[in-house]
Design an enzyme around this catalytic site. Structure first.
Site, PDB file in Angstrom:
ATOM      1  NE  ARG A 172      -2.938  11.110  34.515  1.00 10.19           N
ATOM      2  CZ  ARG A 172      -1.958  11.976  34.731  1.00 10.19           C
ATOM      3  NH1 ARG A 172      -0.704  11.605  34.588  1.00 10.19           N
ATOM      4  NH2 ARG A 172      -2.222  13.228  35.058  1.00 10.19           N
ATOM      5  CG  ASP A 207      10.051  19.337  29.209  1.00 12.79           C
ATOM      6  OD1 ASP A 207      10.969  19.434  28.404  1.00 12.79           O
ATOM      7  OD2 ASP A 207       8.919  19.824  29.022  1.00 12.79           O
ATOM      8  CG  PHE A 247       3.454  16.422  24.874  1.00 17.45           C
ATOM      9  CD1 PHE A 247       3.896  17.330  25.810  1.00 17.45           C
ATOM     10  CD2 PHE A 247       2.411  15.571  25.212  1.00 17.45           C
ATOM     11  CE1 PHE A 247       3.314  17.410  27.066  1.00 17.45           C
ATOM     12  CE2 PHE A 247       1.814  15.635  26.456  1.00 17.45           C
ATOM     13  CZ  PHE A 247       2.268  16.562  27.385  1.00 17.45           C
ATOM     14  CD  GLU A 295       9.648  14.041  38.313  1.00 15.83           C
ATOM     15  OE1 GLU A 295       8.713  13.493  37.687  1.00 15.83           O
ATOM     16  OE2 GLU A 295       9.567  15.189  38.759  1.00 15.83           O
ATOM     17  CG  ASP A 296       6.375  11.544  35.017  1.00 14.19           C
ATOM     18  OD1 ASP A 296       7.183  12.359  35.524  1.00 14.19           O
ATOM     19  OD2 ASP A 296       5.191  11.833  34.771  1.00 14.19           O
TER      20      ASP A 296
HETATM   21  P1  IMP Z   1       9.598  20.034  33.899  1.00  8.59           P
HETATM   22  O1  IMP Z   1       9.343  20.806  35.159  1.00  8.59           O
HETATM   23  O2  IMP Z   1       9.543  20.946  32.696  1.00  8.59           O
HETATM   24  O3  IMP Z   1      10.841  19.214  33.945  1.00  8.59           O
HETATM   25  O4  IMP Z   1       8.354  19.121  33.673  1.00  8.59           O
HETATM   26  C1  IMP Z   1       8.124  17.994  34.371  1.00  8.59           C
HETATM   27  C2  IMP Z   1       6.697  17.545  34.280  1.00  8.59           C
HETATM   28  O5  IMP Z   1       6.031  17.978  33.098  1.00  8.59           O
HETATM   29  C3  IMP Z   1       6.674  16.039  34.215  1.00  8.59           C
HETATM   30  O6  IMP Z   1       6.678  15.483  35.501  1.00  8.59           O
HETATM   31  C4  IMP Z   1       5.425  15.764  33.448  1.00  8.59           C
HETATM   32  O7  IMP Z   1       4.328  15.745  34.327  1.00  8.59           O
HETATM   33  C5  IMP Z   1       5.285  16.936  32.528  1.00  8.59           C
HETATM   34  N1  IMP Z   1       5.819  16.655  31.169  1.00  8.59           N
HETATM   35  C6  IMP Z   1       6.938  17.118  30.597  1.00  8.59           C
HETATM   36  N2  IMP Z   1       7.102  16.645  29.372  1.00  8.59           N
HETATM   37  C7  IMP Z   1       6.066  15.828  29.139  1.00  8.59           C
HETATM   38  C8  IMP Z   1       5.679  15.009  28.012  1.00  8.59           C
HETATM   39  O8  IMP Z   1       6.336  14.928  26.965  1.00  8.59           O
HETATM   40  N3  IMP Z   1       4.534  14.311  28.169  1.00  8.59           N
HETATM   41  C9  IMP Z   1       3.770  14.343  29.310  1.00  8.59           C
HETATM   42  N4  IMP Z   1       4.101  15.088  30.370  1.00  8.59           N
HETATM   43  C10 IMP Z   1       5.230  15.822  30.295  1.00  8.59           C
HETATM   44 MG    MG Z   2       5.835  14.498  36.941  1.00 14.33          MG
END
Ligand code: IMP
Ligand code: MG
Length: 482
Positions: free
Chosen positions: A458, A396, A445, A392-393
């Site tokens: 990106r 969150d 963010f 994963e990148d």
């Molecule tokens: P989660 O489901 O809330 O854990 O979100 C995961 C996805 O939200 C990541 O794979 C990202 O694509 C996006 N995301 C969450 N936080 C950020 C951020 O700070 N910058 C850019 N994308 C984010």
């Molecule tokens: Mg992602």
């Protein structure tokens, strides 16, 4: 049996059958059936449905019961009566003396003397229970049990019909569990106190995270026998065993809420609860392009968090660690498009063991009209029996990963681990174990190195903090990033 009672039962059955076999919205149908039982028996009635893990009984709808009794808490399927475990009716003639009642004091306080629990079965599978509560001690006659059993059957018909309608309506072939979860959500007769709560429920529905609205009131303070302070968290997420309180109120009231939360944690240390502030929630929505903050354009990068060299170094360390831990193995590295493409490329090129690489893509939450998360592109390679590593990148809330891990688990990998470049733990909802973490990031963010804000940024070689336009003041701005 008195003629009038027989008539009342017949009338209730006739109405329930008509409604179960109509196009009435599920929650209205269930409401009507429960109300019908309550009126005919002159008793309180509730309908509870099992969560998809089949561990908790969740209140769906009720009639003639006090709010405080309804909010006594989520029941454990195996501790409360046992009709959902055995599939047999349970009669409790004296609630104060029966160990099968999970909250006997609450029941006594609510003036309940006897209880009847009838399982709701679809085919052979128990899906919930209809419970009848009487003020007078009651033995419940055969006629009573038969009547409630018939009404429970009609409840099952209504649930099943609704499920079938959904399967028919869904263009995509979703698996059964997903449809079942959707039926469960619909079965809840919920009126939200605040629009943000409804938005939050939509977001949870999207990720197919089960939720219950205000299921439990916790007592915070007493004076002798008298309760002087209560607290009812907005949501309970049974799959994550987590209570969530949304606070969109004025900052002055937040202090008060914080005090209540501290007290709650002190009195009930086993309870997991998290507070989502207005700002957090708006940012969460903005991530998906909804809510008030989404209107603001992201502007510029105000701070470089990790330089290109720092990222490379950390990716190499992770690659080395993984290569060591997976020596003699041949893992399948799985990424979710698109944010992860830079990290995936750098990570695997520094790994010294053979790997397979595959990607999947999912649809993202887009506000009230999006229903559930969908896999837009599934894996090309087979997962069964493989050592799978989710790459994963950023993690969150963890809701995306939670969904994907469940999806992958169902395909029978021999192991499943997670490697994420960035971990933003502050707003975590789903408690997921992250095996390999590059950096822990603050609640900002971030963009760059694959991560975007509305598809921009990106291609930045570093990871930086995105400054939203509204909070930016000239003096805080660093020189424009190269
Ligand atoms: P989660 O489901 O809330 O854990 O979100 C995961 C996805 O939200 C990541 O794979 C990202 O694509 C996006 N995301 C969450 N936080 C950020 C951020 O700070 N910058 C850019 N994308 C984010
Ligand atoms: Mg992602």
């Amino acid at each position: 049996m008195a003629v009038s009672k027989e008539k009342a039962y017949y009338k209730a059955v006739r109405r329930a059958a008509a409604i179960a076999n109509s196009d009435t919205a599920l929650k209205d149908a269930l409401n009507a059936i429960v109300r019908g039982i309550a009126r005919a028996m002159k008793a309180g009635v509730s309908l509870m449905l099992l969560d998809s893990a089949r561990k908790k009984l969740i209140h769906s709808t009720s009639w003639g019961l006090s709010q405080s009794y309804i909010r006594k808490g989520v029941l454990d399927a195996d501790k409360s009566l046992a009709e959902v475990v055995t599939g047999e009716p349970v009669i409790i003639t004296d609630v104060s003396q029966d160990s099968r009642v999970q909250y006997p004091e609450m029941a006594t306080k609510a003036g309940i003397a006897s209880m009847l629990g009838i399982p709701v079965l679809i085919g052979n599978e128990v899906v919930g229970s209809v419970r009848v509560y009487t003020r007078e001690h009651s033995e419940f006659s055969n006629q009573d049990v038969n009547f409630v059993t018939t009404m429970a059957n009609l409840t099952a018909v209504a649930l099943h019909t609704s499920e079938l309608r959904q399967i028919k309506a869904s263009q995509q072939d979703r698996d059964q569990v997903e449809t079942k979860t959707a039926t469960l959500q619909q079965a809840r007769a919920v009126t939200f106190a605040h629009p943000s709560e409804e938005e939050f429920a939509h977001l949870l529905d999207f990720y197919q995270i089960e939720w219950v609205y205000e299921p439990q009131s916790f007592t915070l303070n007493w004076e002798g026998d008298r309760v002087t302070e209560m607290f009812t968290p907005d949501f309970y997420l049974p799959g994550l065993n987590l209570y969530v309180e949304l606070t969109t109120l004025k900052q002055s009231l937040v202090t008060e809420k914080n005090r209540k939360l501290r007290r709650l944690r002190q009195l009930y240390p086993e309870v997991n609860i998290t507070l989502l502030y207005k700002r957090d929630f708006e940012r969460l929505l903005a991530k998906y392009g909804c809510g008030p903050l989404a209107q603001l354009r992201g502007h510029g990068v105000s701070q470089v968090l990790y330089s290109s060299a720092e990222i490379q170094k950390r990716a190499r360390e992770l690659a080395e660690q993984i290569s060591k831990d997976y020596a003699e193995r041949h893992p399948l590295m799985v990424g979710v498009l698109r944010g992860v493409f830079c990290f995936m490329a750098d990570l695997i090129r520094q790994m010294t063991i053979p790997v397979d690489v595959d990607f999947m893509a999912i649809s993202y939450y887009g506000g009230k009209d999006s229903s559930v998360v969908k896999i837009v592109k599934d894996l090309d390679l087979s997962v069964a029996g493989r050592d799978v590593m989710m790459v994963e990148d950023i993690v969150d809330t963890g809701m995306t990963l939670n969904y994907i891990l469940n999806h992958l688990k169902a395909k029978g990998p021999s192991s499943l681990a997670v490697c994420t470049l960035l971990d933003k733990p502050v707003r975590r909802l789903a408690d997921i174990h992250l095996n390999y973490v590059g950096f822990k990031v603050p609640d900002k963010f971030v963009v760059g190195y694959g991560l975007d804000y509305r598809e921009e940024y990106r291609n930045l070689p570093f990871i930086g903090v995105l400054e939203p336009e509204e909070t930016k003041t000239k003096s805080e701005l660093p020189p424009v990033a190269a």
